[in-house]
Write an enzyme that holds these catalytic residues in place. Structure first.
Site, PDB file in Angstrom:
ATOM      1  N   GLU B 174     -16.881  56.680  20.599  1.00  0.00           N
ATOM      2  CA  GLU B 174     -15.237  56.105  22.115  1.00  0.00           C
ATOM      3  C   GLU B 174     -16.215  54.905  21.505  1.00  0.00           C
ATOM      4  OE1 GLU B 174     -16.629  58.518  25.268  1.00  0.00           O
ATOM      5  OE2 GLU B 174     -15.538  59.974  24.400  1.00  0.00           O
ATOM      6  N   ASN B 196     -22.658  54.559  24.188  1.00  0.00           N
ATOM      7  CA  ASN B 196     -22.167  55.621  24.963  1.00  0.00           C
ATOM      8  C   ASN B 196     -23.162  56.512  25.607  1.00  0.00           C
ATOM      9  OD1 ASN B 196     -22.798  57.352  22.760  1.00  0.00           O
ATOM     10  ND2 ASN B 196     -20.841  56.252  22.394  1.00  0.00           N
ATOM     11  N   HIS B 416     -11.380  73.217  33.990  1.00  0.00           N
ATOM     12  CA  HIS B 416     -12.499  72.609  33.343  1.00  0.00           C
ATOM     13  C   HIS B 416     -13.591  73.028  33.055  1.00  0.00           C
ATOM     14  CE1 HIS B 416     -15.233  68.336  33.689  1.00  0.00           C
ATOM     15  NE2 HIS B 416     -14.062  68.580  32.880  1.00  0.00           N
ATOM     16  N   HIS B 417     -14.443  72.497  31.596  1.00  0.00           N
ATOM     17  CA  HIS B 417     -15.498  72.710  31.111  1.00  0.00           C
ATOM     18  C   HIS B 417     -16.086  72.219  30.764  1.00  0.00           C
ATOM     19  CE1 HIS B 417     -13.952  77.371  30.807  1.00  0.00           C
ATOM     20  NE2 HIS B 417     -13.727  77.132  32.119  1.00  0.00           N
ATOM     21  N   HIS B 486     -12.795  67.328  25.231  1.00  0.00           N
ATOM     22  CA  HIS B 486     -12.917  65.726  24.826  1.00  0.00           C
ATOM     23  C   HIS B 486     -14.666  65.866  25.269  1.00  0.00           C
ATOM     24  CE1 HIS B 486      -9.754  63.412  27.986  1.00  0.00           C
ATOM     25  NE2 HIS B 486      -9.572  64.735  27.378  1.00  0.00           N
ATOM     26  N   GLU B 487     -14.271  64.609  23.871  1.00  0.00           N
ATOM     27  CA  GLU B 487     -16.120  64.050  23.218  1.00  0.00           C
ATOM     28  C   GLU B 487     -16.659  65.250  22.214  1.00  0.00           C
ATOM     29  OE1 GLU B 487     -16.174  64.950  26.691  1.00  0.00           O
ATOM     30  OE2 GLU B 487     -15.607  62.654  27.604  1.00  0.00           O
ATOM     31  N   GLU B 505      -9.988  64.233  22.772  1.00  0.00           N
ATOM     32  CA  GLU B 505     -10.136  63.062  22.956  1.00  0.00           C
ATOM     33  C   GLU B 505     -10.581  62.501  21.919  1.00  0.00           C
ATOM     34  OE1 GLU B 505     -12.195  60.612  26.782  1.00  0.00           O
ATOM     35  OE2 GLU B 505     -13.272  61.585  25.600  1.00  0.00           O
ATOM     36  N   GLU B 511     -10.224  56.592  29.945  1.00  0.00           N
ATOM     37  CA  GLU B 511     -11.444  56.537  31.196  1.00  0.00           C
ATOM     38  C   GLU B 511     -12.366  55.367  30.830  1.00  0.00           C
ATOM     39  OE1 GLU B 511     -14.160  59.668  30.637  1.00  0.00           O
ATOM     40  OE2 GLU B 511     -14.332  59.760  28.857  1.00  0.00           O
TER      41      GLU B 511
END
Lengths: 747, 747
Positions: B174, B196, B416-417, B486-487, B505, B511
Site C-alpha cells: 500500500e 502502514n 465481511h471477514h 484485502h491486504e 486489494e 481508502e
C-alpha cells in the site's frame, strides 16, 4: 470481606531490593500448619514468604514481571486492598484416584497498584498441604494489552535441599530424572539433556516444573504450576548464591513470554509442603487449583484399558510406514495403491484383527492402531506442513471393516493422530478427522506432537501451542472424544476442567526402552503425575529388545513385577498393556494381573514412598466405571455388549468367558502395587485398609529371590493365600523391581 | 522431444562469475521477435539473456539459490538435457477483459545437475510479449526437502531505464508509485515507505514486483512473477553498479525464504517486453503462465457491482465498533447487549436497509456491510489472537432479517471477514463462517488482513501466509463463495486457476484518500493489475472529506470524471461504487454512468497509455454475465428476480423500473474510460472499434474546462450525441482528471 493491610505491615519491610524477612502473616492454612507472609519492599516490590510451624519454608521471594516494552511490574507498588475468603468443598471427579476430593483453603486477594497506575492483583490460596498463588489483571486497568519479557516470580529456599528434576527445555519433558543437591543442578544440567526430536537452540541451564525436593529436616517440597492456559509453561532457573529459583517462561516465535489481555490471570504457582512423601502423592493441590468441570454431559467419558499396534513399531519389529518407494510423499498425489508395500507395515488388516481378538479375549476395552494413515514415509524431521490428513488409511487398513469387527467383539479402536507438530495442519483437518471418528465409532484419540512445531518458531511449551492443545481438547469434547496427547506440554490439572483429557505423555515413557534409568517410575508420581495422568504404557514383560524384535539391541531396566506394580502406583484412567500379545502369551499367569486390574478408583492409599526409591500404593476400584466402555459400545449401531472388562470379571468373580454382569455380586476388591528404584530393598506394610472381619483371596506377584533388572528380570513368583486386615506383608523388591497384589473378598 | 545442448554452447561461456554474453539461442518467440539465450558460466552457474530484434533486453543474468544449510545451487552445473515444446491454445476465462485468451509460447526445459548430484531444471516459456521461467525440482533428486536462504535470480538490464515502482516490503503493497531512473531507486526508497499497519523490522531498500520500466529507446519492460503459491513473494534489490535486479524473497518466522519438497516448482519469473504501453495493458502473460481453472462448476461465480456500508467508516462518519464501554473485548464473554451503544455504529439495521434500498433502486447487485460482527472495539494493533468469530452480529445487526430484506429486493449482502491478520484464528472459524454465509445466502466475502500476522513472526508475503490465502480460496470454493481479500499478498494470476478469487486489494486503494498521488491510477494497470483484479473501490464524487464527514480533513486528488473513467480503465469483475448514497444523490446525472457501466467484458481495446500519465480503454460488455447475480439470487428460497443490474438496463435500453429482461433486445454497447495523471493533457482517439455502419448514442462525461483536482474537482460536463465508427474525440483531461463515455447502438 475487605481488610486493609495494616500500615505496620508496609513499614515492617526493610528497604532495598532484597527483603530479609516479612513479619506480617497474610494467611494461615486451615489446619494452622502453614503461614503466608506478604509485604512490599522499600522500592515497592511485592514479596511473599511461607513458614510451616514457625520454620521458614520459602524465604522472602520477589514477585512481578518485566514487560517487552521495557517497563516492568516489579516496583512502585502500594497495596490498595486485601480481600479474604475461604472454601471447604468436596467435589466429585469424573475419574480419578478417589471418588471425592476435598478442596479446602484460605484465600487472600491482594490488590496492588504501582505509581504509573498499573493494577496487579495477587491471589493466594493456602492449603494444609501447600500454597498456590497467581497474578490477576483486572479489566479496569492502565494495562490492557501487554507482553511479558519475563515473569520474575521467585522461590527462595532455606537450604541446599535434595532435588529430583529434569533439565529445562522449551519443547520436551522426555528426560531421566536427576537426584542431587540444588547446588549441583548446574553441574548435571547439560548431561541430563539427552537428544530428542525437538531440541533447537535452547540451552540455559535450569529445571522444569514440577521439581520435587526434600529438606535435610525431612520436609517434602514441590514447586509446580496449575492451570497453565493461554500462557507459556515455566522452567525454573536456579541461582545457587541466593538458593533461589526464578521462573523462566517459554518464549514464542517472537521471543514474547506471554501476551496478555486484561481481564486475565496467570497460571497458579505452587509450593507443596508435606511432612512425608506419601502426603505428596496424596495431595490434590494441583487439581484443586483448577476450575471445576465445564463439560455438562460426561456420560461418554470412561476409563480405557487397552492394547495396541504400537510396541512392535517402537521396537522396529514392524513399521508405521507402508512403502519404501517414495523419497517424498505428497498427500492426495502420491498413489499408495500403485506402490510396492515393503511388507513390514504394522497396521495391516490381519495384524489389527489379531490385536482385536487378543483384546476381546483378555477383557481389554480398546486397541490403539498407529501407522494406519497415509504419510508415514516422510513424516519425521522435515518440518513438513501438510504431513497427514488424518482421514486416509493405507491400502491395507480397512477402516470401516476393522471398526465393525472390533465393535462386534465388544472392543473399540483408538484413533491415532500424529501431527508431526504441524499444529497448523492439524487444525485444518481436525473437524473432519473428529467427524470421521464419530462416523466409525472411535471415541478416543492418541495425538502426537513429535518434532518441531509449525507455525515455525513456536515451541511445544509456548503460549500459542498451549492454546492449540486446549483447542484440540475443547473441539474433541464437542464430538464426545477423549484425548491422550503425547509430546504435548506437561499437564497442570486441566483434566479437572476438561475430563475428556484422559491422558498425556509429557515425560520419558516406556518408548525410551533401555534409556530409562531404574527408579524413573518412582519419581514420576511426585512430579509429572501431579498435573494429570500419564499414558506411560507400562506392561513390558520382555526387557530384551533382541527377543521382541530380532536384530534390535538393548535391555530395559525393570523386572516383570515392576511393570505389574505400575498399574497401581501410576494413576491413569487410560492404561495400556504395551507389550506384544506373543510376549504376554509366554507369561499367562503374570498377565492375569494386568487383565484383572482396574484403572479407575474410589479410594487410594499411599502406603510407602520415597522419590526414586519406592512407591507402594493400594487402590479400590470404582464399580460404576468398571464396565463403562462396554456400556458406551452398546450405544453403537453394531455394538454388542458381549465382552466385559477384565477388571469387571475380577470384581464380580466371573469366569473368563462371562458375557454379562447381570445378577453378579461385586466382591470387595483391592489392588496393591509397588515399584522400586536402583537398589534392592524390602518393604513392609499391613492390609489394614481391608474391610474389618472380611477374608480375601490374595494373589501376590513378586520379584523372585534371584530377580534383578540386569540378571534376572523375568524371575517372579505368584502366591495365593487367604488374608484379612491384619495381614502384614514384608516383600523384597529387586533392583528395578516391584510387585502387585490383587485382593478379592471371599463371599 | 529432447535435444542435447550443443557443446559449443557450453564452451562459448566465458570463465569467471560474470558472464558477458551468451551466444547460443535456446528459444525464439512465436513471432520471432524475442530470443532467449541460455548457458553455463565457467564455474557451472546457469545464465540466461534476452534479446528483442537482436538488441539486448536482459544481459546475461545468473540463476540459482543459496540454501539454509550453507550449500548452494549456483555452480558446478552441467546440462543433462534440453526438452523443447510449444503451445498455441485459446482459453475462455470465467470472467475477464475479454472472452478468449490466446496462450502461445515456445518452451524449453533445461535439465541441470551439479557435481553433487543435485538436479535443478529450468523451464523457459517465450511469448511474443515476454519471457517466463521457473525452477523445477524433480522427485528423483538428491534434494528432497530443502530450504532457501535466497533465490539468486537476476535481471541484468541494459541501461538506466525509467521505472515506476513501490518500495520493497514483506507485508504491504500500500504505497504510492515513484517514477524515477533505476539509478535513483535507492535515493527515494525510504521516503516512499509511508507508515502502514504492518511495518515491522524490514527496511532493505529495493522494490516490489511488479515494476514497470521504459527504456530510452521506448521499450516497455515489466518484471513480475506468476503463480506464487507455496513460496514467498519476491522483492527486487537493485544493484546500480551492475544495473541488475536480484530477487529478495520474504522470509518466514524463522528467516527461511521457501521450504521446498521435491517434486516442486517455483513461481514463474517474468519479463514482459512490449513496444508500446498499450501492449503492456493488453498482455495476458501472467494469466497464461498460471494453470487452467480447476473449479468444475463455475456457474456460481459472477461479476458483482456493489455499494457498501464502508466509506462512511473510512471517512470516520460512522464506526465499525458498537460501544465505547470496554477497553478490551473477550468474545463470548463481553456482553454487548448489556453495553451502551456509542450511537455511531454504521452497520445498524436502519442504515443497512437504506443501502439495500439504494442498491435495488440503482441496479447494483450487492451491498457490502463492514463492522457487522462483534469485536471491533479492540481489533486493531493488539496482535490479538481470538479477535473475531465471524459469526456473531452486533445487537443492532439482524443478520437473517437483513438478508431476507435484501433478497426480496433482488440484492445480496456481501460478507465481511476482517481477520486482523490472525490467520490462525480465521482458519479455526472459517468452516463455520462459510457455512453461515451459505445458510443466509451470502455468496461473496471481502476478507481483510490488517495488522501483523499471527502466527507470530510470519509476514503477509511469506510462504505460510500465502498458503493461508490459498487455503481460504480453496475452502471458499467448496462453499461456492467468491473471495475478495484485502491486504493479502499481491495476486499473480491465480484467478485463472481459482476464478472465485474475484478481487484483491494489495495496493494503495481509495481508502488512502488524500494520501494518494495524482497519477496513481494510471500506474496500477501496468503493475498491480497484471496479477489480477483490484477492488480499488472507485467512485468517490466528494473529494472533500470535511463534507462527507464533518470534522474530518483532507481532499482527494482526483476529479469526479477521473472516478468515472476508472470503471473502464481498471478491470475488475467486482466493482464498487464507494461513495455515500447521499453524495451520489447530489450528482444523479454523473452517477448514471456508474449505474450503466458493466463490469465484465468480451473485448477490451487499449487506446492510449503511458504510465502515470494516461490510460484510455474501450470495453465491450459480456452479455452472458450481465445479469448473473440476479440469476443466482433467483435460486435462493426467498430470492426474487425483480431488480436487474444497471448495466443490463443500459444494454437492453430498459427504463429504470424494468423488472424483466424477457423479450428485450440487446443493443451493441461500448464503454470508454480515460484517467490522467498529475498534468493536464489532451487525448485524441477514434471510435473505429464500433460496428461499421451502426449509429450509437454517445454520452460523454468529461472534465469541464475549469476542472482541476485541486481547484474544481467536481466540474464536469455531460454531452449526448449520435456517433459512428468514424467519430474522433479530442478530450481534455484535467490534472488528476478523466472521462467516461457510454455508447449505445441506436436500433
Amino acid at each position: 470481606m475487605i481488610l486493609w493491610v495494616a500500615a505496620a505491615l508496609l513499614l515492617a519491610i526493610s528497604c532495598g531490593e532484597t527483603v530479609r524477612s516479612l513479619d506480617e502473616t497474610l494467611l494461615t492454612s486451615p489446619d494452622g500448619g502453614l503461614t503466608l507472609q506478604f509485604g512490599l519492599s522499600g522500592s515497592g516490590r511485592p514479596y511473599y514468604a511461607l513458614k510451616r510451624g514457625g520454620e521458614d519454608v520459602i524465604l522472602p521471594s520477589g514477585l512481578g514481571f518485566d514487560l517487552t516494552d521495557g517497563t516492568s511490574l516489579k516496583d512502585g507498588f502500594a497495596v490498595v486492598s486485601v480481600e479474604k475468603d475461604s472454601l471447604d468443598e468436596t467435589w466429585t471427579p469424573v475419574w480419578g484416584e478417589e471418588d471425592k476430593i476435598r478442596n479446602h483453603y484460605n484465600e487472600a486477594l491482594v490488590s496492588l497498584k504501582d505509581s504509573l497506575g498499573n493494577a496487579m492483583n495477587i491471589r493466594f490460596r493456602l492449603y494444609d498441604d501447600g500454597l498456590g498463588f497467581r497474578y490477576e489483571f483486572p479489566l479496569e486497568n492502565k494495562l490492557v494489552y501487554f507482553n511479558i519479557r519475563e515473569e520474575l516470580t521467585e522461590f527462595a529456599l532455606t537450604g541446599d535441599h535434595t532435588a529430583w528434576w529434569v533439565p529445562g527445555d522449551y519443547d520436551s519433558q522426555e528426560y531421566n530424572f536427576k537426584e542431587c543437591r540444588l547446588s549441583e543442578i548446574s553441574r548435571y544440567c547439560e548431561e541430563m539433556r539427552i537428544p530428542n526430536a525437538s531440541q533447537e537452540g535452547y540451552s540455559p541451564w535450569g529445571v522444569q516444573t514440577a521439581i520435587q525436593m526434600k529438606t535435610d529436616a525431612g520436609l517434602y517440597l514441590n514447586i509446580h504450576e496449575a492451570a497453565v492456559l493461554d500462557y507459556p509453561a515455566a522452567n525454573l532457573l536456579y541461582d545457587p548464591a541466593r538458593k533461589t529459583f526464578q521462573i523462566h517462561l517459554t518464549p514464542d516465535a517472537q521471543g514474547v513470554k506471554g501476551r496478555l489481555q486484561a481481564p486475565c490471570k496467570t497460571p497458579w504457582r505452587t509450593m507443596m509442603v508435606c511432612p512425608s512423601a506419601t502426603d505428596v502423592l496424596a495431595s490434590r493441590l494441583i487439581l484443586n487449583l483448577n476450575d471445576p468441570c465445564v463439560i455438562e454431559d460426561v456420560s461418554w467419558i470412561h476409563p480405557v484399558k487397552y492394547v495396541g499396534v504400537w510396541w512392535e513399531m517402537i521396537t522396529h519389529k514392524t513399521k508405521w510406514s507402508y512403502t519404501d518407494d517414495y523419497p517424498s510423499v505428497q498427500l492426495g498425489v502420491t498413489d499408495y495403491a500403485a506402490s510396492t508395500p515393503h511388507g513390514k507395515h504394522g497396521a495391516n488388516n490381519e495384524n489389527v484383527r489379531r490385536y482385536i481378538d487378543f483384546a476381546a479375549e483378555n477383557g481389554f476395552d480398546a486397541v490403539l492402531v498407529e501407522g494406519w494413515n497415509e504419510g508415514w514415509e516422510d513424516w519425521f524431521g522435515k518440518k513438513k506442513d501438510f504431513v497427514f490428513d488424518f482421514l486416509t488409511p493405507y491400502p491395507d487398513f480397512d477402516l470401516p471393516a476393522l471398526n465393525a469387527y472390533a465393535h462386534q467383539k465388544g472392543v473399540r479402536l483408538v484413533m491415532h493422530h500424529e501431527t508431526s507438530s504441524s499444529t497448523l495442519n492439524y487444525e485444518r483437518w481436525m473437524e473432519k478427522a473428529y467427524t470421521l471418528m464419530n462416523q466409525y465409532g472411535y471415541d478416543a484419540v492418541k495425538s502426537g506432537y513429535v518434532g518441531f512445531i509449525i507455525p515455525y518458531g513456536e515451541r511445544h511449551n509456548s503460549q500459542p501451542t498451549i492454546n492449540h492443545y486446549h483447542y484440540a481438547i475443547t473441539e474433541a469434547a464437542k464430538h464426545h472424544i477423549m484425548v491422550n496427547a503425547h509430546e504435548a506440554v506437561r499437564p497442570t490439572g486441566l483434566c479437572r476442567t476438561w475430563p475428556n483429557m484422559i491422558g498425556n505423555e509429557s515425560a520419558m515413557g516406556t518408548e525410551f526402552r533401555a534409556r530409562i534409568n531404574p527408579g524413573h517410575t518412582a519419581v514420576l508420581p511426585f512430579t509429572r503425575l501431579q498435573g494429570g495422568p500419564m499414558d506411560y504404557t507400562p506392561g513390558i514383560f520382555e526387557q530384551d529388545m533382541s527377543i521382541t524384535a530380532p536384530g534390535q539391541e538393548g535391555k530395559m531396566h525393570h523386572t516383570l513385577c515392576n511393570q505389574l506394580g505400575l498399574y497401581v502406583t501410576f494413576y491413569s484412567p487410560l492404561q495400556m498393556a504395551a507389550d506384544l500379545p506373543e510376549n504376554y502369551e509366554r507369561f499367562p499367569d503374570a498377565f492375569q494381573f494386568i487383565k484383572d486390574v482396574a484403572v479407575d478408583w474410589d479410594r487410594s492409599i499411599y502406603l510407602q514412598a520415597e522419590p526414586r526409591k519406592v512407591i507402594v500404593t493400594a487402590r479400590h476400584p470404582k464399580l460404576s466405571t468398571l464396565n463403562a466402555s462396554a456400556e458406551s459400545l452398546a450405544k453403537l449401531p453394531d455394538g454388542r455388549k458381549d465382552v466385559i472388562s477384565g477388571a469387571a470379571r475380577f470384581v464380580y468373580a466371573l469366569p473368563e468367558d462371562a458375557k454379562s454382569l447381570k445378577g453378579a455380586t461385586p466382591h470387595d476388591v483391592w489392588y496393591v502395587g509397588g515399584v522400586g528404584g536402583p537398589e534392592e530393598q524390602t518393604v513392609t506394610f499391613t492390609l489394614d485398609f481391608l474391610k474389618p472381619g472380611a477374608q480375601y483371596e490374595a494373589t501376590v506377584y513378586a520379584d523372585a529371590p534371584e530377580a534383578d533388572y540386569e540378571t534376572a528380570p523375568q524371575a517372579y513368583t505368584i502366591t495365593r493365600e487367604t488374608v484379612d486386615a491384619s495381614k502384614q506383608y514384608t516383600l523384597r523388591i529387586a533392583r528395578g523391581g516391584g510387585f502387585a497384589i490383587s485382593l478379592r473378598e471371599i463371599l
